[in-house]
Design a protein around this motif. Structure first.
Motif, mmCIF file in Angstrom:
data_model
loop_
_atom_site.group_PDB
_atom_site.id
_atom_site.type_symbol
_atom_site.label_atom_id
_atom_site.label_comp_id
_atom_site.label_asym_id
_atom_site.label_seq_id
_atom_site.Cartn_x
_atom_site.Cartn_y
_atom_site.Cartn_z
ATOM 1 N N SER A 1 51.064 31.351 42.158
ATOM 2 C CA SER A 1 49.837 31.368 42.807
ATOM 3 C C SER A 1 49.247 32.746 42.208
ATOM 4 O O SER A 1 49.895 33.780 42.025
ATOM 5 C CB SER A 1 49.932 31.796 44.209
ATOM 6 N N THR A 2 47.776 32.816 41.880
ATOM 7 C CA THR A 2 47.189 34.003 41.431
ATOM 8 C C THR A 2 45.669 34.166 42.242
ATOM 9 O O THR A 2 45.168 33.108 42.616
ATOM 10 C CB THR A 2 46.853 33.894 39.985
ATOM 11 N N TYR A 3 45.400 35.317 42.424
ATOM 12 C CA TYR A 3 44.045 35.265 43.241
ATOM 13 C C TYR A 3 43.480 36.604 42.390
ATOM 14 O O TYR A 3 43.958 37.666 42.024
ATOM 15 C CB TYR A 3 44.082 35.754 44.554
ATOM 16 N N GLU B 1 40.116 49.645 44.434
ATOM 17 C CA GLU B 1 39.794 48.110 44.865
ATOM 18 C C GLU B 1 40.775 47.313 44.019
ATOM 19 O O GLU B 1 41.394 47.432 42.941
ATOM 20 C CB GLU B 1 38.461 47.959 44.213
ATOM 21 N N PHE B 2 40.792 46.055 44.751
ATOM 22 C CA PHE B 2 41.753 45.004 44.555
ATOM 23 C C PHE B 2 41.184 44.388 43.025
ATOM 24 O O PHE B 2 40.009 44.159 42.998
ATOM 25 C CB PHE B 2 41.849 44.069 45.526
ATOM 26 N N VAL B 3 41.970 44.171 42.209
ATOM 27 C CA VAL B 3 41.761 43.517 40.915
ATOM 28 C C VAL B 3 42.267 41.952 40.895
ATOM 29 O O VAL B 3 41.575 40.971 40.736
ATOM 30 C CB VAL B 3 42.109 44.026 39.646
ATOM 31 N N ALA B 4 43.692 41.774 41.117
ATOM 32 C CA ALA B 4 44.307 40.532 41.030
ATOM 33 C C ALA B 4 45.855 40.726 41.849
ATOM 34 O O ALA B 4 46.308 41.715 41.623
ATOM 35 C CB ALA B 4 44.462 40.007 39.550
ATOM 36 N N VAL B 5 46.273 39.502 41.996
ATOM 37 C CA VAL B 5 47.579 39.424 42.456
ATOM 38 C C VAL B 5 48.163 38.343 42.048
ATOM 39 O O VAL B 5 47.597 37.089 41.801
ATOM 40 C CB VAL B 5 47.680 39.694 44.133
#
Length: 124
Positions: A57-59, A46-50
């Motif tokens: 930019s961060t998500y 699963e995605f955590v952060a980018v």
């Protein structure tokens, strides 16, 4: 080619903190967006952060928002994941990954290069 090596995992009590690092070598690090993913036993990755190539930019996944912070140092070819207020459900193998794309990239298929992973275990 980009080689990625994660470090910083370990065993921590609930409420504690860890900082993961991912060192990159090979092609120009600053041209890639960098993401963190995790995979718990028996579950899908699963995605955590980018974070974008410039760091501007961060998500984050909703499950870690407000607790985790992703950052990068392009001079050191390294991306970090600061994890605070850890919970037992954060236990997983954490992977960093590099993508030539930009934006809110949650899908693992958008990332071309992956590290070998580092284990994070949070005890209750």
């Amino acid at each position: 080619q980009v080689q990625l090596v994660e470090s910083g995992g370990g065993l921590v009590q609930a409420g504690g903190s860890l900082r993961l690092s991912c060192a990159a070598s090979g092609r120009t690090f600053s041209s890639f967006a960098m993401g963190w993913f995790r995979q718990a036993p028996g579950k899908e990755r699963e995605f955590v952060a980018v974070i974008g190539w410039s760091g501007g930019s961060t998500y984050y996944a909703d499950s870690v928002k407000g607790r985790f912070t992703i950052s990068r140092d392009n001079a050191k070819n390294t991306v970090y994941l600061q994890m605070n207020s850890l919970k037992p459900e954060d236990t997983a193998v954490y992977y960093c990954a590099a993508s030539p794309y930009s934006g809110y990239m949650r899908r693992a298929s958008l990332y071309d290069y992956w590290g070998q992973g580092t284990q994070v275990t949070v005890s209750s």
